[in-house]
Design a protein around this motif. Structure first.
Motif, PDB file in Angstrom:
ATOM      1  N   PHE A 147      -6.551  -2.065  -4.594  1.00 44.10           N
ATOM      2  CA  PHE A 147      -6.371  -0.629  -4.587  1.00 44.10           C
ATOM      3  C   PHE A 147      -4.948  -0.289  -4.890  1.00 44.10           C
ATOM      4  O   PHE A 147      -4.826   0.676  -5.682  1.00 44.10           O
ATOM      5  CB  PHE A 147      -6.416  -0.051  -2.912  1.00 44.10           C
ATOM      6  CG  PHE A 147      -7.841  -0.477  -2.545  1.00 44.10           C
ATOM      7  CD1 PHE A 147      -8.874   0.249  -2.838  1.00 44.10           C
ATOM      8  CD2 PHE A 147      -8.188  -1.526  -1.767  1.00 44.10           C
ATOM      9  CE1 PHE A 147     -10.187  -0.085  -2.521  1.00 44.10           C
ATOM     10  CE2 PHE A 147      -9.670  -1.940  -1.417  1.00 44.10           C
ATOM     11  CZ  PHE A 147     -10.493  -1.049  -1.926  1.00 44.10           C
ATOM     12  N   ARG A 184      -3.926   2.011  -8.090  1.00 46.46           N
ATOM     13  CA  ARG A 184      -3.125   3.143  -8.118  1.00 46.46           C
ATOM     14  C   ARG A 184      -2.291   3.537  -9.037  1.00 46.46           C
ATOM     15  O   ARG A 184      -2.211   4.781  -9.495  1.00 46.46           O
ATOM     16  CB  ARG A 184      -2.305   3.376  -6.530  1.00 46.46           C
ATOM     17  CG  ARG A 184      -2.166   4.580  -6.080  1.00 46.46           C
ATOM     18  CD  ARG A 184      -2.198   4.164  -4.292  1.00 46.46           C
ATOM     19  NE  ARG A 184      -0.950   3.527  -4.211  1.00 46.46           N
ATOM     20  CZ  ARG A 184       0.196   3.977  -3.982  1.00 46.46           C
ATOM     21  NH1 ARG A 184       0.303   5.341  -3.733  1.00 46.46           N
ATOM     22  NH2 ARG A 184       1.197   3.351  -3.521  1.00 46.46           N
ATOM     23  N   TYR A 213       0.815  -1.185  -0.149  1.00 42.52           N
ATOM     24  CA  TYR A 213      -0.048  -0.037   0.230  1.00 42.52           C
ATOM     25  C   TYR A 213       0.773   1.254  -0.011  1.00 42.52           C
ATOM     26  O   TYR A 213       0.650   2.286  -1.010  1.00 42.52           O
ATOM     27  CB  TYR A 213      -0.767  -0.086   1.226  1.00 42.52           C
ATOM     28  CG  TYR A 213      -2.110  -0.748   0.984  1.00 42.52           C
ATOM     29  CD1 TYR A 213      -3.078  -0.093   0.131  1.00 42.52           C
ATOM     30  CD2 TYR A 213      -2.535  -1.697   1.532  1.00 42.52           C
ATOM     31  CE1 TYR A 213      -4.390  -0.684  -0.141  1.00 42.52           C
ATOM     32  CE2 TYR A 213      -3.947  -2.410   1.172  1.00 42.52           C
ATOM     33  CZ  TYR A 213      -4.707  -1.798   0.577  1.00 42.52           C
ATOM     34  OH  TYR A 213      -5.654  -2.527   0.278  1.00 42.52           O
TER      35      TYR A 213
END
Lengths: 103, 204, 431, 566
Positions: free
Chosen positions: D503, D507, D346
């Protein structure tokens, strides 16, 4: 003559192995870490040769340890070249100073 | 006699290894490493592995460690000679290490190795080193057998036995290791050689 | 043949428990195995220690005399008579009296240990050197390999000495030595393997025995490649002993004294003891590998001593062999000294280039050549040479039925012993 | 046997056959030597090194491909026309390549499984060499060094995938890792590169040592180093004593297996041994990152499967519970690995680092298959599965693993290759510098679209290959759930992870496609060749997805997997 059984040799192998592991874990000097690796490989070699005499492994154990010695030399050469290269770029061989890559 | 020699070599090997861990000076570490590895070679001789012992001395002690010391000399100038591990780390590592050692030793020594060997041998045949007549003049002369095995022929295992297939010979690793060494040598030389010259000189 | 001093080793002799007359005389109980081993070890160490010092003292004296003559001087003339025979002894006594000191900057533990590493490894190499047929402390199948291995440990002591002195001159000396030794071990190993290839054994005693008979049986005359290999070997041993023109580790004009700059007194002298001893050792090794070992090279003389049933004659023969070996290797030592005082020192880069660009390829080429030679002419005789042990064992294996071939492979060396005692096969070349 | 029988058997039987099968590796060795000779005779200015490297690897690939075709189709009976000439060119025979079995007196194994991996590795080598030609990572002077290392490492991997002996296991691992240490530090003037190499070599050498100690324990305990004998001997040794921790033999075996797993887990970058992975990938050139993430992982998985099967195959049910425990332990490790990898990805701002964490996560997914395989092979008695069911279930696991690896080869390579190609233009590997790249015209758009395909496939979106690969693995693991509930939990965790991973992959794509193009950046012109290359390596992702070929491919994987469970 009192003979030394396999257990004595295995214990030596284990001591070498564990010392090597501790050495790898604690030394901050790149070359010190390499020495730890050599100790670990040697511990394994003692095992191989001991099994070759006492166990059913026979000559295979000795040959395995021969190859390990050769491979360890190769690995040491490369590791040393890398340490030297690191030193050329960072002017230290402190492994803990290798901390620029993080995330 | 055997016990005495074993005690000497084993003590030197283990003592050297422990000294490597405890020492803070790289060069001293290298020296202790030599003691440890050299005594290990002694143990190999006691285990009838004379060729392996000699190789250990020639390649490990005479080659690899010299290489390491060479590396020390090229890198460890003054302040870096002794890079101290923090004492907290040391104590922690030694405690963990002692536990680990205890674990390994206890596990390994609990095994009834001789019993296992006897059990396996009763089913799979006697280990080749024990075979009478192959090793000349006493024990430990394994050079010929190793040489033959490295070329793929296992005279020690196969002679006089009825096997369909030859036993494991080591021709392939013997040959492929040379390729590996070549590759590794190229790699090490690449890293170690000076940075590229900007303009290629015509004459070296 | 009476086994006295003609068996492989003293320990085997003792272990076999022969009843020497002295035992009965003093009523000593027979020696047990452990006792035999310890006794043999003591005897060997005592003999070798004596022999270890001898070449050093003789070598140092010879070096002074030879260098003086080359430089048109007289050299030592006073101590111990007209030729200064005792000069080395006097030097030694003077050095022993000196104060044992070490610099502040030195790593005192390593500084003190380093000379012993050098001297012990140089000394231990003598364990594998047969001084005459069977006069060897440890007769191992890996003898040559192990001797080279132990000799290579010497460099470790020198590096440690150079490093621990805490002086830049010493450090440079140590580094040069490390680089030089690691490189020169390669051609040394390759050229030393060539006689092994021909003999089919790494046991120095066996290699020596293979060269009995007339001098054209010596390995140097085996084929053109071995002939060249000897000279490469000799050059490389010069370098591995840090002898001029390869003495970069102690180059006085640049590095003061190189690795031993900071040493004095006893420790300093120990380095020199080791240096001269290993000079002698590599010369003897060269003699055994290439120059016929302890054989005179004149078949009738050797055969007279060997063929005799009387153990005293055998013993005399061994003494003669010992003397021959001594003389041959002294010649080589003399040659080393001669070269040192004649040729200028190379630069370090030239030393490395000589090794890596010239000696390594040359020795590889010679090795290949010798291999091809023995492949193409396995049973054939070059200049009277008999075929190699390995070749014979394989021939026997392939040609004879299974059971005999097994015996041939299993005990080739013993087979060779039989062949050796059969003089016709030994002298007459190939059957 | 007498001496002559032994020698004849070796020279005329074993060696001839072995060399015939080993021919691709020999060809690669020859390529290495030609590369070095070229420099020796200063011909490298006339013939660029990459030509030799590319040529050599293509020839090796063709050799393996022919072997594969010969092997799977039964060789001589096929009428392929041109194929037969090629078969005769490489002198493939029914007794050699055509018949599975041990090579080099039992050191290597020759079967469909090995062939599949060797095929993948050589093909991958060709692709990587082509990529380096496009990105120009080694210049002419360093070319021979670089390709020597690359090919040397590949030879090691090929040896590793066919290892049938504990020594070859260690040798293979060493042969594939030591050159890759150097490759990671190939940009030797860069601080980050040398640091990455240092970390890699330190951890790598350490874990290799630990692995060797484990190998010595196993070999000593069982008195043999041949894979075929490990399991039966272990079963014989603990015969009747049962698998309990009070049996010292079992404890030593476990210790040994654990230590070997440490070494392999390092190569696979499984979680407790993953430290090196992000650092090494960030410091190394992206091309090398791509090479290591795919090739060395594939080889390590092949080794892992072979080793575990060898250790646990007993022929009877003696080792059942051992298999189960090992399988469950690996399952837990897989869960931790994928969760960690996805979570850590992340916060990354560097694309290479992000991809590194993504490879960690993927190693976790793939490890699930191995753990399920172990759990299933244990099932024979305790869960009432029939032998056929066990076989089928285990084969499905391996099938999933191999299909995953095949897809992973392309999608990961595509991602790393695009990173490398973009780096060549923008000199940056940060995500924020990817802003608006898709708005450039021409080849860059193609690159961005392909990156999108690769990312969606890595994520596991339905039409792409990654989805089917994940599906196969998840199904096989779910299947194992009826033996132990933990496997069901594992599938659930993996599913959640897939959603997490959405996610961070998005991105990158968001930066590329949605973010506006920053003011004042120069326009980028890339050659069409680059676009063609990227399209070529992206196409298979689609092919392995929802396409008619998918069935064929998974059938091949199925066939290959089934040979492990006779």
């Amino acid at each position: 003559m009192e003979g030394v059984g396999i257990n004595g040799y295995l214990a030596v192998g284990a001591v070498l192995f564990v010392c090597g592991v501790i050495c790898m874990a604690t030394k901050r000097n790149g070359i010190g870490v390499l020495m730890g690796v050599e100790l670990v490989l040697n511990g394994a070699n003692v095992n191989f040769v001991a099994f070759s005499k006492f166990g059913p492994l026979g000559l295979d154990g000795q040959i395995a340890s021969l190859f390990v010695i050769v491979l360890a030399a190769a690995e040491a050469a490369v590791a040393l070249a890398i340490v030297l290269n690191f030193y050329n770029n960072h002017l230290t061989i402190d492994v803990d100073r290798a901390n620029e890559l993080q995330g | 006699m055997e016990l005495l020699l074993f005690t000497v070599f084993a003590a030197a090997a283990c003592g050297g290894a422990i000294a490597v861990v405890l020492s803070q000076n790289v060069v001293r570490m290298a020296f202790y490493l030599v003691i440890s590895l050299g005594s290990t070679a002694g143990l190999f001789f006691m285990l009838n592995a004379d060729f392996v012992g000699a190789t250990q001395l020639l390649i490990y002690v005479g080659g690899t460690v010299v290489l390491l010391i060479f590396g020390v000399m090229l890198t460890a100038s003054g302040p870096f000679l002794t890079i101290k591990s923090s004492p907290g780390d040391m104590v922690q590592a030694i405690l963990v290490g002692a536990l680990f050692l205890g674990m390994v030793v206890v596990t390994v020594l609990q095994v009834d190795w001789d019993g296992n060997a006897a059990k396996l041998e009763s089913r799979y045949g006697v280990s080749s080193l024990e075979r009478p007549g192959y090793n000349q003049r006493g024990e430990g002369h394994t050079t010929r057998s190793i040489g033959a095995a490295l070329l793929g022929a296992r005279f020690d295992k196969d002679l006089g036995k009825n096997r369909e297939q030859p036993s494991t010979g080591y021709l392939l690793p013997f040959e492929i290791v040379s390729v590996h060494l070549l590759v590794v040598l190229i790699g090490a030389a690449y890293l170690a050689r000076a940075k590229r010259r900007v303009n290629v000189p015509s004459e070296f | 043949m009476m086994p006295l001093l003609a068996t492989e080793t003293i320990s085997e002799l003792l272990r076999e428990g022969i009843d020497l007359p002295v035992f009965d005389f003093w009523d000593i109980p027979p020696i047990g195995e452990t006792g035999a081993l310890i006794l043999a070890a003591i005897v060997h160490v005592a003999l070798l220690a004596g022999f270890f010092g001898l070449p050093a003292f003789a070598g140092i004296w010879a070096e002074r005399k030879v260098s003086a003559r080359i430089q048109d001087r007289l050299g030592p003339t006073r101590t111990g008579g007209r030729f200064g025979w005792l000069q080395s002894l006097a030097d030694g006594i003077k050095l022993l009296q000196k104060e044992d000191l070490w610099p502040n900057a030195a790593d005192s533990m390593l500084f003190r240990v380093a000379p012993y590493v050098v001297v012990v490894s140089s000394f231990a190499a003598f364990l594998f050197l047969p001084f005459s047929d069977g006069w060897v402390a440890l007769s191992l199948d890996v003898g040559l390999f192990l001797a080279l291995a132990i000799l290579s440990l010497e460099v470790l002591g020198i590096i440690l000495a150079g490093y621990s002195s805490g002086s830049k001159w010493s450090l440079f000396g140590g580094m040069r030595e490390a680089a030089q030794m690691v490189s020169y071990e390669v051609p040394l190993g390759i050229t030393a393997v060539i006689p092994v290839l021909i003999a089919g054994s790494m046991n120095l005693n066996e290699i020596g025995r293979m060269q009995s008979g007339w001098f054209w049986n010596w390995f140097i005359f085996h084929d053109p490649f071995t002939f060249l290999a000897f000279f490469v070997f000799f050059t490389v041993t010069l370098a591995s002993n840090k002898r001029a023109p390869f003495d970069l580790a102690e180059a006085e004009s640049e590095l003061v004294g190189g690795f031993h700059t900071e040493y004095s007194g006893f420790r300093w002298s120990v380095f020199f003891l080791a240096e001269y001893a290993s000079m002698y050792f590599v010369s003897a090794l060269g003699v055994i590998l290439f120059l016929g070992g302890w054989w005179t090279g004149i078949a009738p003389i050797d055969n007279f001593f060997r063929a005799s049933g009387d153990w005293r004659v055998n013993y005399l023969g061994n003494v003669l062999g010992f003397a021959v070996l001594l003389i041959k290797s002294s010649k080589l030592v003399f040659l080393q000294i001669w070269i040192r005082w004649t040729l200028p020192r190379l630069r370090i880069d030239q030393v490395m280039v000589t090794c890596l660009k010239y000696l390594v390829p040359i020795s590889c080429f010679l090795f290949l050549g010798a291999t091809t030679w023995s492949l193409l002419a396995p049973g054939r005789v070059a200049m009277g040479m008999k075929p190699g042990l390995g070749a014979r064992a394989i021939e026997a294996a392939v040609e004879t039925p299974a059971t005999e071939s097994e015996a041939a492979i299993v005990r080739p060396v013993d087979d060779a012993h039989v062949a050796m005692s059969d003089d016709s096969s030994m002298i007459g070349g190939a059957k | 046997m007498s001496v002559s029988e032994i020698l004849n058997g070796l020279i005329y039987g074993d060696l001839t056959r072995s060399i015939e099968v080993f021919c691709p590796e020999v060809l690669l060795c020859v390529t290495v030597i030609v590369l070095l000779l070229l420099r020796l005779f200063s011909l490298d200015h006339k013939i660029p090194p990459y030509v030799i490297a590319l040529g050599g690897s293509v020839v090796a690939f063709v050799a393996v491909l022919l072997q594969f075709v010969f092997f799977t189709t039964g060789g001589a009976e096929t009428n392929l026309g041109a194929g037969e000439t090629l078969f005769s060119l490489f002198q493939l025979t029914e007794a050699g390549v055509g018949s599975p079995g041990e090579l080099f007196t039992g050191l290597l194994m020759h079967d469909a499984f090995t062939l599949f991996f060797r095929l993948g590795l050589t093909f991958f080598l060709v692709l990587v060499v082509a990529l380096t030609v496009l990105t120009g990572i080694p210049d002419n002077e360093d070319g021979p060094d670089f390709y020597t290392l690359l090919i040397g490492s590949t030879i090691g991997m090929m040896v590793a995938t066919s290892a049938n002996h504990l020594l070859m296991l260690f040798l293979g691992v060493e042969m594939m890792s030591v050159p890759s240490y150097v490759m990671v530090g190939f940009l030797k003037g860069r601080r980050s590169s040398s640091e990455a190499a240092l970390k890699y070599v330190v951890y790598g050498a350490g874990t290799a040592g630990i692995m060797l100690y484990g190998l010595s324990l196993i070999a000593g305990l069982l008195g043999t180093a041949e894979f075929a004998e490990l399991g039966p001997r272990l079963a014989y040794l603990i015969d009747g004593d049962g698998v309990t921790l009070s049996n010292p033999n079992i404890v030593v075996t476990l210790l040994g297996v654990m230590m070997v797993l440490v070494g392999l887990a390092f190569k696979l970058s499984l979680v407790p041994f993953h430290f090196w992975c992000p650092d090494a990938f960030e410091g190394a050139p992206a091309e090398i990152g791509g090479f290591l993430s795919v090739a060395s992982k594939a080889a390590a998985f092949a080794l892992l499967v072979r080793f575990l099967l060898a250790m646990t195959a007993s022929g009877g049910g003696e080792l059942e519970s051992l298999n189960l425990y090992l399988g469950l332990a690996l399952g837990v490790m897989a869960a931790v690995t994928m969760t960690f990898g996805n979570l850590a990805a992340y916060g990354q701002t560097n694309v290479k680092r992000l991809l590194a964490y993504s490879t960690i996560a993927h190693a976790g997914y793939m490890l699930m298959a191995v753990s399920a395989m172990l759990v299933i092979t244990n099932a024979a008695e305790s869960s009432g599965w029939s032998a056929a069911q066990v076989q089928d279930g285990a084969a499905r696991c391996v099938e999933g693993l191999m299909y995953y690896l095949a897809v992973y080869l392309f999608m990961n390579l595509a991602a790393f290759a695009i990173v490398a190609l973009i780096r060549n233009e923008t000199f940056s590997e940060e995500i924020e510098d990817y802003n608006g790249l898709a708005h450039h015209s021409g080849t860059m758009t193609v690159l961005c679209v392909c990156m999108g395909v690769a990312m969606f496939s890595l994520l596991g979106m339905p039409p792409f290959g990654g989805f089917f690969a994940k599906l196969l693995i998840f199904a096989s693991v779910w299947n194992a759930g009826s033996i132990h509930w933990l496997m069901w939990a594992l599938v659930v965790i993996a599913g959640l992870n897939t959603i997490f991973s959405l996610f961070y992959y998005l991105r990158v794509l968001k930066a590329m496609f949605i973010a506006p193009r920053p003011e004042g950046v120069r326009s980028i012109n890339m050659s069409g060749l680059v676009g063609a290359y990227v399209v070529v390596i992206t196409l298979p992702i689609l092919l392995m997805g929802a396409s008619p070929l998918q069935n064929n491919l998974s059938a091949t994987a199925r066939y290959v997997a089934s040979v492990l469970f006779p």
